[in-house]
Design a protein around this motif. Structure first.
Motif, PDB file in Angstrom:
ATOM      1  N   HIS A 169      40.638  44.648  35.766  1.00  0.00           N
ATOM      2  CA  HIS A 169      40.109  44.132  37.024  1.00  0.00           C
ATOM      3  C   HIS A 169      41.232  43.894  38.033  1.00  0.00           C
ATOM      4  O   HIS A 169      41.166  44.346  39.184  1.00  0.00           O
ATOM      5  CB  HIS A 169      39.345  42.835  36.745  1.00  0.00           C
TER       6      HIS A 169
ATOM      7  N   GLY B 156      41.882  47.818  39.179  1.00  0.00           N
ATOM      8  CA  GLY B 156      40.778  47.758  40.122  1.00  0.00           C
ATOM      9  C   GLY B 156      41.138  47.254  41.503  1.00  0.00           C
ATOM     10  O   GLY B 156      40.858  47.895  42.517  1.00  0.00           O
TER      11      GLY B 156
ATOM     12  N   LEU C  38      35.309  39.945  44.332  1.00  0.00           N
ATOM     13  CA  LEU C  38      36.128  40.201  43.153  1.00  0.00           C
ATOM     14  C   LEU C  38      36.940  38.971  42.770  1.00  0.00           C
ATOM     15  O   LEU C  38      37.052  38.633  41.587  1.00  0.00           O
ATOM     16  CB  LEU C  38      37.070  41.386  43.418  1.00  0.00           C
TER      17      LEU C  38
ATOM     18  N   ARG D 239      31.751  39.965  41.057  1.00  0.00           N
ATOM     19  CA  ARG D 239      31.711  41.386  40.726  1.00  0.00           C
ATOM     20  C   ARG D 239      32.996  41.747  39.975  1.00  0.00           C
ATOM     21  O   ARG D 239      34.036  41.138  40.193  1.00  0.00           O
ATOM     22  CB  ARG D 239      31.622  42.260  41.986  1.00  0.00           C
ATOM     23  N   LEU D 240      32.917  42.759  39.112  1.00  0.00           N
ATOM     24  CA  LEU D 240      34.088  43.320  38.452  1.00  0.00           C
ATOM     25  C   LEU D 240      34.375  44.695  39.046  1.00  0.00           C
ATOM     26  O   LEU D 240      33.474  45.357  39.570  1.00  0.00           O
ATOM     27  CB  LEU D 240      33.859  43.448  36.946  1.00  0.00           C
ATOM     28  N   VAL D 241      35.637  45.110  38.936  1.00  0.00           N
ATOM     29  CA  VAL D 241      36.034  46.412  39.475  1.00  0.00           C
ATOM     30  C   VAL D 241      36.938  47.111  38.473  1.00  0.00           C
ATOM     31  O   VAL D 241      37.663  46.472  37.709  1.00  0.00           O
ATOM     32  CB  VAL D 241      36.761  46.247  40.830  1.00  0.00           C
ATOM     33  N   THR D 242      36.859  48.435  38.460  1.00  0.00           N
ATOM     34  CA  THR D 242      37.740  49.253  37.627  1.00  0.00           C
ATOM     35  C   THR D 242      38.089  50.515  38.386  1.00  0.00           C
ATOM     36  O   THR D 242      37.616  50.718  39.520  1.00  0.00           O
ATOM     37  CB  THR D 242      37.073  49.599  36.284  1.00  0.00           C
TER      38      THR D 242
ATOM     39  N   LEU E  19      35.563  49.121  31.184  1.00  0.00           N
ATOM     40  CA  LEU E  19      34.553  48.403  31.978  1.00  0.00           C
ATOM     41  C   LEU E  19      33.682  49.353  32.797  1.00  0.00           C
ATOM     42  O   LEU E  19      33.038  48.940  33.750  1.00  0.00           O
ATOM     43  CB  LEU E  19      35.197  47.373  32.914  1.00  0.00           C
TER      44      LEU E  19
ATOM     45  N   ALA F  44      31.389  47.311  35.484  1.00  0.00           N
ATOM     46  CA  ALA F  44      31.940  47.025  36.809  1.00  0.00           C
ATOM     47  C   ALA F  44      30.911  47.331  37.891  1.00  0.00           C
ATOM     48  O   ALA F  44      30.157  48.299  37.805  1.00  0.00           O
ATOM     49  CB  ALA F  44      33.198  47.844  37.038  1.00  0.00           C
ATOM     50  N   SER F  45      30.911  46.506  38.930  1.00  0.00           N
ATOM     51  CA  SER F  45      30.036  46.740  40.077  1.00  0.00           C
ATOM     52  C   SER F  45      30.657  47.694  41.075  1.00  0.00           C
ATOM     53  O   SER F  45      29.960  48.330  41.856  1.00  0.00           O
ATOM     54  CB  SER F  45      29.721  45.412  40.771  1.00  0.00           C
TER      55      SER F  45
ATOM     56  N   VAL G 156      33.764  50.799  41.431  1.00  0.00           N
ATOM     57  CA  VAL G 156      34.651  51.707  40.709  1.00  0.00           C
ATOM     58  C   VAL G 156      35.452  52.518  41.728  1.00  0.00           C
ATOM     59  O   VAL G 156      34.869  53.141  42.627  1.00  0.00           O
ATOM     60  CB  VAL G 156      33.859  52.660  39.795  1.00  0.00           C
TER      61      VAL G 156
END
Length: 519
Positions: free
Chosen positions: A93, A97, A117, A122-125, A163, A167-168, A170
């Motif tokens: 993340h 991300g 984030l 929200r998660l990000v990758t 993830l 993840a929400s 990408v």
């Protein structure tokens, strides 16, 4: 937050996070259960978010913590000592991300996305690897087509995406085709995972790191608005490189924490264990192994500290330093963990004694973000092309006569004549490895007067460099290798010796019954 507990570092921006991680590991985390169930408990993400751990270096104006590089590395080291899954969850993340968005997205996108984030909503990758390639970004085949209205359509597949299904957002890197049908280069896009055409694939069943899912992804005519571009068209390699650079430092720092924890447990055992020769910790050979392990940890920690000192003071970090952090950080950590499994004897093979799970989980680090072999050859190839550019990095240091002589010998090796591509690869690997050891040897030598342990580390790194240098010199001329076809034919004959043993027993059915599916 509670006050800093005994043994915590001096108060600073990250001290409360470190206190939280230590307390949380004792009271809430269950690494064994997460490993068995292939997932963390449900409260983990909001708990981490509340502690600020999902916005480590996001600026405060976007509700992040805006930590220094030095403090961020402390978080990575602490997380690595606790659980590899926790470390990778946070790192994917925060390092793979966030940076491409923070450094390359438009201000409108940053203002909209980064607060989500940072607060863990929200998660990000990032999605770089594909089925036919790993970290070799230039081989990306996923495609993006620019439309007349300035938006883009993405098609293709991604593989091994940490993830990927959770993840929400990408960061997708694809090869762009412009309005005229011409190749416009690799380009980065911030994709909302709820977009039509974003298809989450199955989770890969991995040897370790089971709580952090690795998924395949499919992009099927996925529409991306023009404003979600990451940087300029055709300049996606810059954003991808940013993610990899942050990741290499993270891997080294987390490796230090993992090695520290494994050696701590092993030392406890050795001090309490009596064997035929007496106390295990007093055995000369065991002392030698433990001392070498401490030196390995201290050498990598010295390297990471040097890198973050440069970053926090605004000085440029030579790219080979990041490669050395990834290569030696991960390789030496793995050696320490492997030795700890060995020194613990039967207890090392018991999976509930922490080190066993470390053995499985941290094995990935020698592969993650490029295998050791691949990036060592890459580093060596860069040095062979521009040797003086690399050797000039030592001009910033007061290199003693002995190390200076070793570095000169590496420089001489870089002029070795090769007659085949295979020899060139072998030479590049040797030069890349020697470059890494030269860097840590020079940095360790700077600190040899700090304590007797630092003096030992300086001597140990110098001996490692000399040993590998002599081995490289002794391998001249290169031994001719069997051809790839010869090796394939010989290995192909193994089936006659061992037979066909592929297992075909039906496994667990996961698909919905045909009679229950939508028509």
């Amino acid at each position: 937050m509670e006050s800093t507990e005994s043994g915590s570092p001096d108060p600073g921006p990250a001290s409360e996070m470190l206190d939280f991680l230590r307390r949380y590991s004792r009271e809430q985390l269950d690494s064994r259960r997460a490993d068995e169930r292939r997932g963390f408990h449900l409260s983990l993400i909001p708990d981490l978010a509340h502690a600020g751990l999902l916005g480590l270096q996001i600026p405060q104006r976007y509700h992040g913590q805006e930590l220094s590089h030095s403090d961020t590395v402390k978080v990575w080291r602490q997380s690595g000592a606790i659980d590899c899954n926790l470390l990778i969850l946070l790192a994917v993340h925060n390092t793979l991300g966030v940076p491409p968005i923070q450094d390359f997205a438009s201000e409108d996108v940053r203002s909209a996305v980064l607060p989500e984030l940072a607060q863990g909503r929200r998660l990000v990758t990032s999605a770089i690897s594909e089925h036919g390639m790993g970290s070799h970004v230039r081989s990306i085949s996923a495609g993006a087509t620019k439309r007349p209205d300035g938006s883009y359509v993405l098609n293709g597949g991604k593989q091994w995406i940490s993830l990927g299904a959770d993840a929400s957002y990408v960061n997708v890197f694809a090869r762009l085709t412009d309005e005229n049908g011409q190749d416009a280069g690799i380009t980065g896009f911030l994709v909302d995972a709820s977009s039509p055409g974003f298809v989450r694939g199955p989770e890969v069943i991995t040897l370790g790191l089971k709580a952090v899912p690795q998924n395949s992804l499919s992009l099927e005519n996925l529409h991306v608005p023009a404003e979600r571009l990451l940087g300029e068209e055709g300049k996606g390699l810059l954003a991808a490189k940013t993610a990899f650079t942050h990741g290499r430092l993270m891997l080294a720092a987390g490796s230090v924490g993992a090695a520290m924890r494994a050696l701590e447990l092993t030392q406890r055992f050795a001090r309490r264990r009596e064997v035929a020769t007496g106390n295990l910790a007093e055995n000369g050979r065991i002392q030698q192994i433990i001392a070498e392990s401490v030196a390995a940890i201290q050498a990598v920690e010295t390297l990471t500290e040097h890198i973050v000192d440069r970053l926090d003071s605004g000085r440029e970090v030579p790219e080979p330093f990041y490669f050395a952090a990834k290569i030696l950080g991960c390789e030496l950590m793995w050696q320490v963990v492997d030795r700890c499994v060995q020194l613990l004897g039967a207890r090392g093979f018991v999976d509930t004694n922490v080190v066993g799970q470390f053995f499985r989980d941290y094995r990935l680090f020698r592969i993650f973000e490029g295998t050791t072999e691949a990036i060592t050859v890459y580093l060596g190839s860069m040095i062979l092309k521009h040797p003086q550019q690399f050797f000039s990095v030592f001009d910033d240091f007061d290199v003693d006569h002995t190390l200076g002589e070793y570095i000169s010998r590496i420089d001489k090796l870089a002029t070795t004549t090769t007659t085949t591509g295979r020899q060139r690869h072998i030479l590049a690997n040797q030069i890349g490895e020697l470059a890494c050891w030269a860097i840590v040897a020079v940095l360790s030598a700077d600190g040899r007067h700090r304590s007797s342990m630092f003096a030992h580390t300086a001597s140990w790194t110098e001996q490692q460099l000399l040993g590998k240098l002599q081995a490289a010199e002794d391998s001249r001329p290169f031994v001719e290798l069997p051809t790839a076809d010869e090796l394939a034919r010989y290995i192909g004959d193994f089936e006659e010796s061992i037979g066909n043993v592929e297992q075909r027993r039906p496994g667990i059915q996961h698909d919905l019954d045909l009679l229950l599916r939508r028509g």
